[in-house]
Scaffold this motif. Structure first.
Motif, PDB file in Angstrom:
ATOM      1  N   SER A  35     -56.246 -29.351  31.461  1.00 42.34           N
ATOM      2  CA  SER A  35     -54.682 -28.889  31.385  1.00 42.34           C
ATOM      3  C   SER A  35     -53.414 -29.503  32.426  1.00 42.34           C
ATOM      4  O   SER A  35     -52.656 -29.706  31.461  1.00 42.34           O
ATOM      5  CB  SER A  35     -54.195 -27.267  31.616  1.00 42.34           C
ATOM      6  OG  SER A  35     -55.237 -26.573  30.739  1.00 42.34           O
ATOM      7  N   ALA A  54     -53.120 -30.400  24.981  1.00 40.72           N
ATOM      8  CA  ALA A  54     -53.942 -28.537  25.216  1.00 40.72           C
ATOM      9  C   ALA A  54     -54.446 -27.887  24.658  1.00 40.72           C
ATOM     10  O   ALA A  54     -56.006 -27.524  24.763  1.00 40.72           O
ATOM     11  CB  ALA A  54     -52.442 -27.643  25.065  1.00 40.72           C
ATOM     12  N   MET A  80     -53.235 -21.841  24.714  1.00 37.59           N
ATOM     13  CA  MET A  80     -52.599 -23.228  25.468  1.00 37.59           C
ATOM     14  C   MET A  80     -51.656 -24.221  24.918  1.00 37.59           C
ATOM     15  O   MET A  80     -50.711 -24.936  25.095  1.00 37.59           O
ATOM     16  CB  MET A  80     -53.578 -24.673  25.520  1.00 37.59           C
ATOM     17  CG  MET A  80     -54.715 -22.870  26.514  1.00 37.59           C
ATOM     18  SD  MET A  80     -54.255 -22.378  27.967  1.00 37.59           S
ATOM     19  CE  MET A  80     -54.029 -24.536  28.777  1.00 37.59           C
TER      20      MET A  80
END
Length: 161
Positions: A35, A54, A80
């Motif tokens: 991430s 992401a 995400m």
């Protein structure tokens, strides 16, 4: 997006893939250091670019981990993407502390909430600590690297002008 930004985006995706191989021990196996490149890409290239990194990062991390949650990983990748997009928007307002808190709490507590419904309380309770650790580590790496990369890229831009 111009060719230079596409190339930089590809580099961040590649770094995210490398981070996907660095796992944080858990029974699910898809919690990794994938991430932090998306947070950096979001700040340097915009929320959409960070979201793309992401989403790809999570999917690769899940693939490496054996896709333990199956089709749910597509949903997580979308979560995400949204999380990093919002992180970027908050960061751009100048409130960096709130942006990192959003990322950690969003990634560790809010995003797994749908799985409380689908997979039960036990799954949720067992994943939250690992997700929080992963979010803190990813956030700390991004927090350390963003100022350095910003000044590096800004220095190169000023030198060209």
């Amino acid at each position: 997006m111009n060719v230079k930004k596409i190339n930089i985006l590809a580099i961040f995706i590649a770094i995210s893939v490398i981070g996907a191989f660095i796992k944080i021990p858990s029974f699910i196996g898809s919690v990794a250091l994938d991430s932090f490149p998306s947070l950096i890409a979001g700040v340097l290239l915009g929320g959409g670019a960070g979201g793309i990194v992401a989403g790809f990062g999570h999917l690769v991390s899940a693939l490496i981990g054996g896709l333990p949650l199956g089709i749910f990983h597509l949903f997580i990748a979308a979560e995400m993407c949204l999380l990093v997009f919002v992180f970027t928007k908050i960061y751009q307002t100048g409130n960096q502390f709130v942006s990192y808190m959003w990322f950690v709490l969003g990634n560790g507590i809010i995003l797994p909430l749908p799985f409380f419904v689908f997979l039960g309380k036990g799954f949720y309770v067992s994943m939250v600590p690992v997700l929080l650790i992963g979010a803190v580590v990813n956030g700390m790496i991004a927090k350390l690297l963003i100022p350095r990369l910003e000044s590096f890229l800004n220095g190169r831009r000023e030198a060209k002008q």
